[in-house]
Scaffold this motif. Structure first.
Motif, short mmCIF file in Angstrom:
data_model
loop_
_atom_site.label_atom_id
_atom_site.label_comp_id
_atom_site.label_asym_id
_atom_site.label_seq_id
_atom_site.Cartn_x
_atom_site.Cartn_y
_atom_site.Cartn_z
N SER A 27 0.64 -1.04 0.12
CA SER A 27 0.02 0.15 -0.11
C SER A 27 0.84 1.36 0.11
N GLY A 28 2.13 1.27 -0.09
CA GLY A 28 2.98 2.22 -0.35
C GLY A 28 2.41 3.50 -1.32
N ASP A 29 1.91 2.97 -2.49
CA ASP A 29 1.56 4.04 -3.49
C ASP A 29 0.40 4.80 -2.83
N ALA A 30 -0.60 4.25 -2.13
CA ALA A 30 -1.55 5.11 -1.80
C ALA A 30 -0.86 5.80 -0.33
N PHE A 31 -0.41 5.19 0.37
CA PHE A 31 0.07 5.92 1.65
C PHE A 31 0.77 7.15 1.32
N LEU A 32 1.86 7.10 0.33
CA LEU A 32 2.51 8.23 0.07
C LEU A 32 1.86 9.44 -0.78
N SER A 33 1.12 8.49 -1.57
CA SER A 33 0.05 9.57 -2.48
C SER A 33 -0.62 10.51 -1.67
N ARG A 34 -1.21 10.01 -0.06
CA ARG A 34 -1.99 10.66 0.75
C ARG A 34 -1.10 11.72 1.10
N PHE A 35 0.16 11.67 1.58
CA PHE A 35 1.00 12.69 2.07
C PHE A 35 1.01 13.53 1.01
N ALA A 36 1.33 13.36 -0.29
CA ALA A 36 1.69 14.19 -1.49
C ALA A 36 0.29 15.10 -1.45
N ARG A 37 -0.96 14.64 -1.48
CA ARG A 37 -2.07 15.49 -1.41
C ARG A 37 -2.24 16.38 -0.15
N PHE A 38 -1.80 15.81 0.91
CA PHE A 38 -1.97 16.75 1.92
C PHE A 38 -0.88 17.87 1.70
N VAL A 39 0.18 17.62 1.35
CA VAL A 39 1.19 18.69 1.29
C VAL A 39 0.63 19.87 0.09
N ALA A 40 0.10 19.31 -0.83
CA ALA A 40 -0.58 20.16 -1.94
C ALA A 40 -1.72 20.93 -1.35
N ALA A 41 -2.77 20.10 -0.71
CA ALA A 41 -3.71 21.04 0.03
C ALA A 41 -3.31 22.17 1.01
N LYS A 42 -2.03 21.77 1.78
CA LYS A 42 -1.78 22.99 2.63
C LYS A 42 -1.04 24.02 1.62
N ARG A 43 -1.03 23.89 0.49
CA ARG A 43 -0.12 24.81 -0.37
C ARG A 43 1.23 25.15 0.14
N HIS A 44 1.86 24.15 0.55
CA HIS A 44 3.33 24.07 0.93
C HIS A 44 4.28 24.37 -0.09
N ARG A 45 5.09 25.55 0.17
CA ARG A 45 6.14 25.72 -0.76
C ARG A 45 7.65 25.57 0.15
N GLY A 46 8.73 25.20 -0.86
CA GLY A 46 9.84 25.05 -0.21
C GLY A 46 10.07 23.63 0.39
N PRO A 47 11.08 23.54 1.07
CA PRO A 47 11.41 22.25 1.64
C PRO A 47 10.55 21.72 2.76
N LEU A 48 10.41 20.44 2.74
CA LEU A 48 9.67 19.71 3.61
C LEU A 48 9.90 19.84 5.01
N THR A 49 9.29 20.12 6.00
CA THR A 49 9.63 20.29 7.54
C THR A 49 9.04 18.96 8.15
#
Length: 320
Positions: A27-49
């Motif tokens: 389930s690595g695809d779905a797990f990490l893709s959820r993280f990517a969607r979360f970051v996008a929804a937060k409109r985060h820019r720059g290095p991950l913290t």
């Protein structure tokens, strides 16, 4: 200057590399893709913290996850973040211990033979009188004990999935969205045939109908619900007063599956046979306690089904 690659592209690269190394990722695809969607929804820019990562981990299960869930998610995410830092050095690698150690799996309750017999006998006493309900739950519990099916797999069986002539079940709605076939012992075939006859006294059989049916009011003929099955099991378990030998608060319905696997392993069956029967996507999942010919699988089921064989009781035929 090269354009910074998207987070999802980095995730795809990471998963591809892991697969090249021989990992089968459930389930690595779905797990990490959820993280990517979360970051996008937060409109985060720059290095991950680390702060952003921790915030996402705490959202697991709609914010209702426990410390163990968070620790497991943190470990999986951190593994990817360490990979990512090789290409994006400004990525913050979080402390491994932020959510504490990842918990080990809790030991299941392995049922004794007489406990399975008691459970099926108790199911036969369920009301109301004249209902299909006691036969349905005796069949559900006996089927799980003799095949190792997950409760979700058992309650989603369609009548057409139960081939009693071949002695074979087709499991279509699996945990990992893969179909598989599970052979059944002759005693189980006999019990399932008996249940089908009892069910026909209440509803005519059609190929698309659920094999195990609800019996109450407007739900007559509909599939059993997961909560419904667990609620009935819990009531019977509490009335039987078993001594809990597992690490959970009490014996669970899912422990019938663990007991099935334990019986197979203790009988000397190959771990690959056990993995095939249980529908595990990774052999390491099976090692907690190749394609195989049907004859090998039938032989393996015999070892576990003998436990349930003595406890199946043909339902009393209703008087005409």
């Amino acid at each position: 200057m090269s354009r910074r690659r998207s987070l999802q592209a980095r995730i795809d690269d990471y998963l591809a590399e892991r697969r090249r190394q021989g990992f089968r990722l459930r389930s690595g695809d779905a797990f990490l893709s959820r993280f990517a969607r979360f970051v996008a929804a937060k409109r985060h820019r720059g290095p991950l913290t680390a702060e952003l990562m921790a915030e996402w981990v705490r959202t697991a299960k709609d914010g209702n996850g426990d410390a163990g869930t968070w620790a497991r998610s943190w470990g999986r995410l951190r593994h990817f973040i360490c990979y990512l830092q090789q290409f994006e050095p400004d990525t913050e690698v979080p402390e491994a211990s932020l959510f504490g150690p990842e918990p080990g799996r809790v030991a299941p309750h392995i049922y004794h033979d007489d406990e399975i017999v008691e459970l099926l006998a108790a199911a036969r006493t369920l009301g109301p009188t004249g209902s299909i309900r006691p036969f349905t739950y005796e069949t559900l519990f006996g089927l799980m004990a003799s095949t190792g099916l997950r409760v979700s797999e058992a309650i989603h069986l369609r009548d057409a999935d139960v081939d009693l002539k071949r002695g074979m079940l087709t499991i279509r709605q699996t945990k990992f969205a893969k179909s598989r076939q599970v052979p059944i012992h002759p005693s189980t075939v006999k019990a399932l045939a008996c249940y089908r006859r009892q069910r026909e006294r209440h509803l005519p059989t059609t190929a698309g109908m659920p094999f195990l049916i609800s019996s109450r009011g407007r739900r007559l003929g509909l599939p059993l619900g997961d909560r419904q099955a667990h609620r009935v099991f819990t009531g019977l378990r509490d009335s039987l007063g078993w001594i809990n030998r597992g690490g959970h608060e009490a014996p669970r319905l899912h422990d019938l599956r663990h007991t099935f696997a334990s019986n197979l392993v203790n009988s000397g069956q190959s771990i690959y046979v056990v993995s095939k029967l249980l529908g595990h996507s990774q052999i390491k999942t099976t090692t907690r306690y190749s394609h195989l010919a049907d004859e090998t699988l039938f032989s393996a089921v015999d070892a576990a089904a003998r436990v349930v064989d003595a406890s199946w009781q043909a339902p009393v035929q209703a008087q005409a």
